[in-house]
Design an enzyme around this catalytic site. Sequence first.
Site, PDB file in Angstrom:
ATOM      1  N   GLU A 303       0.699  -1.283   0.000  1.00 43.67           N
ATOM      2  CA  GLU A 303       0.015  -0.205  -0.010  1.00 43.67           C
ATOM      3  C   GLU A 303       0.801   1.258   0.045  1.00 43.67           C
ATOM      4  O   GLU A 303       0.423   2.203  -0.530  1.00 43.67           O
ATOM      5  CB  GLU A 303      -0.985  -0.100   1.140  1.00 43.67           C
ATOM      6  CG  GLU A 303      -2.166   0.771   0.998  1.00 43.67           C
ATOM      7  CD  GLU A 303      -3.426   0.333   1.984  1.00 43.67           C
ATOM      8  OE1 GLU A 303      -3.532  -0.772   2.556  1.00 43.67           O
ATOM      9  OE2 GLU A 303      -3.884   1.278   2.447  1.00 43.67           O
ATOM     10  N   HIS A 332       7.990 -26.642   0.627  1.00 44.98           N
ATOM     11  CA  HIS A 332       7.152 -27.678  -0.163  1.00 44.98           C
ATOM     12  C   HIS A 332       5.997 -27.189  -0.904  1.00 44.98           C
ATOM     13  O   HIS A 332       5.299 -27.866  -1.224  1.00 44.98           O
ATOM     14  CB  HIS A 332       6.710 -28.792   0.960  1.00 44.98           C
ATOM     15  CG  HIS A 332       7.916 -29.230   1.829  1.00 44.98           C
ATOM     16  ND1 HIS A 332       8.814 -30.451   1.465  1.00 44.98           N
ATOM     17  CD2 HIS A 332       8.573 -28.695   3.029  1.00 44.98           C
ATOM     18  CE1 HIS A 332       9.481 -30.261   2.392  1.00 44.98           C
ATOM     19  NE2 HIS A 332       9.501 -29.557   3.359  1.00 44.98           N
ATOM     20  N   LYS A 446     -13.052   2.313  -1.707  1.00 42.24           N
ATOM     21  CA  LYS A 446     -13.906   2.660  -0.560  1.00 42.24           C
ATOM     22  C   LYS A 446     -15.121   3.541  -0.929  1.00 42.24           C
ATOM     23  O   LYS A 446     -16.164   3.288  -0.932  1.00 42.24           O
ATOM     24  CB  LYS A 446     -13.148   3.468   0.356  1.00 42.24           C
ATOM     25  CG  LYS A 446     -12.189   2.815   1.370  1.00 42.24           C
ATOM     26  CD  LYS A 446     -11.671   3.585   2.431  1.00 42.24           C
ATOM     27  CE  LYS A 446     -10.571   2.505   3.548  1.00 42.24           C
ATOM     28  NZ  LYS A 446     -10.230   3.450   4.634  1.00 42.24           N
TER      29      LYS A 446
HETATM   30  O1  PA5 Z   1      -2.822   1.727   6.053  1.00 40.92           O
HETATM   31  C1  PA5 Z   1      -4.076   2.244   5.715  1.00 40.92           C
HETATM   32  O2  PA5 Z   1      -4.124   3.564   5.497  1.00 40.92           O
HETATM   33  C2  PA5 Z   1      -5.197   1.326   5.352  1.00 40.92           C
HETATM   34  O3  PA5 Z   1      -5.118   0.068   5.196  1.00 40.92           O
HETATM   35  C3  PA5 Z   1      -6.351   1.435   6.683  1.00 40.92           C
HETATM   36  O4  PA5 Z   1      -5.664   0.942   7.794  1.00 40.92           O
HETATM   37  C4  PA5 Z   1      -7.549   0.769   6.397  1.00 40.92           C
HETATM   38  O5  PA5 Z   1      -8.051   1.016   5.015  1.00 40.92           O
HETATM   39  C5  PA5 Z   1      -8.498   0.937   7.226  1.00 40.92           C
HETATM   40  O6  PA5 Z   1      -8.663   2.475   7.297  1.00 40.92           O
HETATM   41  P1  PA5 Z   1      -9.285   3.009   8.761  1.00 40.92           P
HETATM   42  O7  PA5 Z   1      -8.360   2.668   9.967  1.00 40.92           O
HETATM   43  O8  PA5 Z   1      -9.453   4.391   8.512  1.00 40.92           O
HETATM   44  O9  PA5 Z   1     -10.565   2.392   8.901  1.00 40.92           O
END
Ligand code: PA5
Length: 477
Positions: A303, A332, A446
């Site tokens: 990410e 394996h 989202k």
């Molecule tokens: O790293 C990130 O920003 C995302 O993976 C968020 O943690 C994830 O989308 C969840 O978001 P939130 O904590 O706002 O609910």
Amino acid sequence: MTRYQQSHWQNEMRLTIDFNNMMEDYIGPEEGFSKEHIDALTVKIAKAHQSMTVKRNTGAMDWRKLPLDQQEVVRDILETAQGIRSWCENFIVLGIGGSALGPLAVHTALNHLHYNELPVEKRGGPKFYVLDNVDPERVHDLLDIIDPATTVFNVISKSGSTSETMAQFMIVYQMLQEKIGDQYAKHVIATTDAEKGNLIKIARQEGFKTFIIPGGVGGRFSELSPVGLLAAAVCGIDIKELLAGAAFMEEICGEANVYQNPAYMLGALQYLAMRRGKNISVMMPYTDSLKYFADWYAQLWAESLGKRTSLTGEEVFVGQTPVKALGTTDQHSQVQLYTEGPFDKVVTFLTVGRYRKEINIPKVFEEIQGIAFLGGHTLSELITAEQMATEYALMKAQRLNFTISLPEINAFTIGQLIQLLEIETAFTGELLNINAFDQPGVEEGKNATYALLGRPGYEAKKEELESRPIKKIEFTL
Ligand code: PA5
């Protein structure tokens, strides 16, 4: 003085990085790198270091300060955790992505691998669950086995608006009102941003105990904030030692010189590898306790670095696909591909110097040569030999790999590992000249979900979705 304040213990527990098998001396000039390759990055590295320092000092990387500036929060967390441990049978995290993977990784690393099945006297705290999906079967089945009267739900969302987490929370909220009545608020703890989103508003209105995720701390960099610390403390983990380990690594990684900064060296080598088209980053711990660390790292790496545009606006389409593997299990299944498949990977081994438990392999079947040699060894000798053998096989096949070694698994070394990988990720983002802290691709998904389910304000997005090409029956079997 506690052990983590003693410098000889700290040094004994220092993580080591072995990057020999990234170098041409070991895997040959075609695949390997030389010091000249690293030195050619000197200007880029200095610029990245400068940018990291500015960001750290101006609030854009506040996650780097988490190990150092949370004394008051830690006090509150410890007090809250102690209260929960005194009456609660189940502690459930409601969250997703960065709000779920860290708590699970740290719990699995530092607690008994069958923690929930232990008798309560051995556990010392509630059973622990992380609900990070909205699969109705999974949500149903978890709610089916717990008694709400003895359960605390920690709803974690930095944005306070993620559909999955908020839907889970709404289900739990109604269930608690129905089953607990007036006292339902005692069963919810909210962890979220101080201002943004709906969760903080609801928490204030309902009087939930609340912990704040600081501003410059994004989801995937939030494990050492209350996001991870509360769950860890509730399950008996020494969070002060965890933070001390992270602070120790933070100091090491403040160094500008790449030859003295393990996070920078890892980042520089991954960057060089990416430039040569190594688009896959495999993390392969040789211990089940770090199995979920590979999941946590996969999110952090994917990410943060998977980006379409550079900081200067060009389309770059960069990133490396993270793959999780477990030693020896995946020897394996996947290692065949790693040694003989395409030359497109960098493998990171995570190894352990001393396993916390040991089992001897008994000397039985001594007449059968093919297995008798195992008798008299220990399982830790076997797993260590398997790791060395795999590393050797990769080296022989000229495959890039390096090893991060933890002298043992404890809160101090896990704290170091978190800080190391976070800094490595941010630094690699700098080298790639991208923003490692946003996630426009995730936001797009989202927003499309909001639109599909009719959230006000997302009408235009809904229209956009509705005008997408209609699927053809001829391409459906
Ligand atoms: O790293 C990130 O920003 C995302 O993976 C968020 O943690 C994830 O989308 C969840 O978001 P939130 O904590 O706002 O609910």
